[in-house]
Scaffold this active site. Structure first.
Site, PDB file in Angstrom:
ATOM      1  N   MET A  73       3.240  10.377   6.609  1.00  0.00           N
ATOM      2  CA  MET A  73       2.657   9.401   5.380  1.00  0.00           C
ATOM      3  C   MET A  73       2.773   8.128   6.282  1.00  0.00           C
ATOM      4  O   MET A  73       3.562   7.506   6.782  1.00  0.00           O
ATOM      5  CB  MET A  73       3.428   9.556   4.157  1.00  0.00           C
ATOM      6  CG  MET A  73       3.201  10.745   3.543  1.00  0.00           C
ATOM      7  SD  MET A  73       3.441  10.824   1.762  1.00  0.00           S
ATOM      8  CE  MET A  73       3.137  12.266   1.212  1.00  0.00           C
TER       9      MET A  73
ATOM     10  N   GLY B 177      12.363   3.970   6.982  1.00  0.00           N
ATOM     11  CA  GLY B 177      11.936   5.332   7.333  1.00  0.00           C
ATOM     12  C   GLY B 177      12.181   5.397   8.871  1.00  0.00           C
ATOM     13  O   GLY B 177      11.792   4.768   9.823  1.00  0.00           O
TER      14      GLY B 177
ATOM     15  N   GLN C 283       3.904 -10.011  13.072  1.00  0.00           N
ATOM     16  CA  GLN C 283       4.108  -8.660  13.907  1.00  0.00           C
ATOM     17  C   GLN C 283       2.634  -7.876  14.044  1.00  0.00           C
ATOM     18  O   GLN C 283       2.865  -6.803  14.532  1.00  0.00           O
ATOM     19  CB  GLN C 283       4.993  -7.707  12.937  1.00  0.00           C
ATOM     20  CG  GLN C 283       4.288  -7.160  11.918  1.00  0.00           C
ATOM     21  CD  GLN C 283       5.457  -6.438  11.048  1.00  0.00           C
ATOM     22  OE1 GLN C 283       6.246  -7.214  10.285  1.00  0.00           O
ATOM     23  NE2 GLN C 283       5.286  -5.149  10.995  1.00  0.00           N
TER      24      GLN C 283
ATOM     25  N   TYR D 288       0.803  -1.147   0.117  1.00  0.00           N
ATOM     26  CA  TYR D 288       0.294  -0.103  -0.213  1.00  0.00           C
ATOM     27  C   TYR D 288       0.897   1.203  -0.040  1.00  0.00           C
ATOM     28  O   TYR D 288       0.894   2.015   1.068  1.00  0.00           O
ATOM     29  CB  TYR D 288      -1.062  -0.014   1.157  1.00  0.00           C
ATOM     30  CG  TYR D 288      -2.510   0.721   0.747  1.00  0.00           C
ATOM     31  CD1 TYR D 288      -3.207   0.067  -0.231  1.00  0.00           C
ATOM     32  CD2 TYR D 288      -2.647   1.920   1.281  1.00  0.00           C
ATOM     33  CE1 TYR D 288      -4.315   0.861  -0.552  1.00  0.00           C
ATOM     34  CE2 TYR D 288      -3.556   2.466   0.766  1.00  0.00           C
ATOM     35  CZ  TYR D 288      -4.674   1.737  -0.132  1.00  0.00           C
ATOM     36  OH  TYR D 288      -5.648   2.480  -0.677  1.00  0.00           O
TER      37      TYR D 288
ATOM     38  N   HIS E  90       7.589   5.425   1.082  1.00  0.00           N
ATOM     39  CA  HIS E  90       8.170   4.377   0.475  1.00  0.00           C
ATOM     40  C   HIS E  90       9.042   4.496  -0.658  1.00  0.00           C
ATOM     41  O   HIS E  90      10.057   4.282  -0.760  1.00  0.00           O
ATOM     42  CB  HIS E  90       7.185   3.221   0.125  1.00  0.00           C
ATOM     43  CG  HIS E  90       6.332   2.466   1.224  1.00  0.00           C
ATOM     44  ND1 HIS E  90       5.063   2.685   1.440  1.00  0.00           N
ATOM     45  CD2 HIS E  90       6.522   1.721   2.333  1.00  0.00           C
ATOM     46  CE1 HIS E  90       4.487   2.065   2.358  1.00  0.00           C
ATOM     47  NE2 HIS E  90       5.335   1.452   3.064  1.00  0.00           N
TER      48      HIS E  90
HETATM   49  O1  PAF Z   1       7.860  -1.146   8.278  1.00  0.00           O
HETATM   50  C1  PAF Z   1       7.237  -1.920   8.044  1.00  0.00           C
HETATM   51  O2  PAF Z   1       6.559  -1.860   6.779  1.00  0.00           O
HETATM   52  C2  PAF Z   1       7.287  -3.480   8.339  1.00  0.00           C
HETATM   53  O3  PAF Z   1       7.597  -3.447   9.553  1.00  0.00           O
HETATM   54  C3  PAF Z   1       8.647  -4.140   7.559  1.00  0.00           C
HETATM   55  C4  PAF Z   1       9.949  -3.464   8.084  1.00  0.00           C
HETATM   56  C5  PAF Z   1       8.635  -4.341   6.051  1.00  0.00           C
HETATM   57  C6  PAF Z   1       8.618  -5.708   8.315  1.00  0.00           C
HETATM   58  O4  PAF Z   1       7.307  -6.333   8.108  1.00  0.00           O
END
Ligand code: PAF
Length: 286
Positions: free
Chosen positions: A188, A151, A65, A36, A41
């Site tokens: 963001m 980030g 997570q 997304y 990003h």
């Molecule tokens: O920051 C994220 O999007 C996630 O925590 C990561 C680093 C891709 C791990 O799943």
């Protein structure tokens, strides 16, 4: 910029293509994401392109997570759109594994980074950083990048990963990248789409309170008083519910009563608007 982007869903295919790039002497940059995609990003990809010859991005919403009552199922996903954004940002190889590809059997090995994982989001999201550290180490093992880009918005995540890489001698350079904000200051985040127009408008208080905190620190206001004033500012927004307002040392995330000259501190916030939990932070050197 390379126009052709390959997308692979398997670890074997990913390893084969990255191996080829490495044999050609290319420096491999890696941007792990949960998809997304937004400009935050894309700024990581831009940074990766500046210093690497071959950029790998992963899109994987990592179940490890998320807590049982969190937003794993409703986490926003749009692979079609992400693919186009990644391609035009200059990603060379997009890794989009399924949960079964990443975790074909029950996971019995997890990575846990003590202390740094414990305060802030570690308190409100038990086990979250074990899930992050585990998947990131696994992704590092799969991609074996020279550099990986994260980030600063997820400052605690960055601290956890940097600590893990140092402790386990993982041969990857961790590159922190600045927070990317909307014009009104909101950091963001893929989760911003959950916000109603009213919540979205009130959510600007996160950045407003961080900027105020910085100004108060410069005026010499004591840290406890700054935290209290920030909390008052945030609760003045009727839809905001504070999870935490904290000031800690960075990157070790230890408590601090009085700021000493030269010390790096983090002002960190987590605030709920309805079912949406937003985080933001500001690093300051006293
Ligand atoms: O920051 C994220 O999007 C996630 O925590 C990561 C680093 C891709 C791990 O799943």
């Amino acid at each position: 910029m390379i126009e052709r982007m390959l997308q692979v869903p398997t670890i074997a295919e990913l390893r084969r293509l990255v191996g080829e790039a490495r044999r050609q002497g290319k420096r491999i940059g890696f941007v792990p994401t949960m998809g997304y995609l937004h400009d935050g990003h894309l700024s990581l990809v831009k940074k990766a392109r500046e210093t690497c010859d071959f950029v790998v991005m992963s899109i994987f919403v990592n179940p490890l997570q998320f807590g049982p009552n969190e937003d794993f199922d409703r986490y926003p996903r749009d692979l079609e759109r992400d693919r186009e954004l990644a391609r035009s940002a200059g990603v060379d190889l997009l890794f989009t594994p399924s949960v079964e590809e990443m975790y074909p059997r029950q996971v019995l090995t997890t990575v846990s980074v003590a202390q740094v994982s414990e305060p802030l989001c570690g308190q409100s999201r038990p086990g979250h950083f074990d899930g992050v550290a585990t998947v990131v180490l696994k992704l590092f093992q799969i991609v074996q990048p020279d550099a990986a880009f994260f980030g600063q918005k997820d400052a605690q995540q960055l601290a956890v990963i940097s600590q893990m890489v140092e402790d386990l001698s993982v041969p990857v350079q961790i590159v922190p990248c600045p927070i990317v904000r909307e014009p009104d200051g909101l950091a963001m985040s893929s989760r911003n789409v959950y916000l109603s127009p009213e919540e979205r408008q009130q959510a600007t208080v996160l950045y407003r309170s961080l900027k105020q905190a910085d100004a108060w620190l410069k005026e010499g206001v004591p840290l406890d008083e700054i935290k209290q004033r920030m909390a008052e500012m945030i609760t003045a927004e009727p839809l905001a519910e504070i999870d935490y307002v904290e000031v800690l040392t960075y990157p070790r995330l230890t408590p601090v009563d009085t700021a000493s000259p030269g010390q790096q501190l983090i002002f960190a916030l987590a605030v709920r608007f309805g079912r949406t939990r937003l985080i933001d932070n500001m690093l300051v050197t006293v």
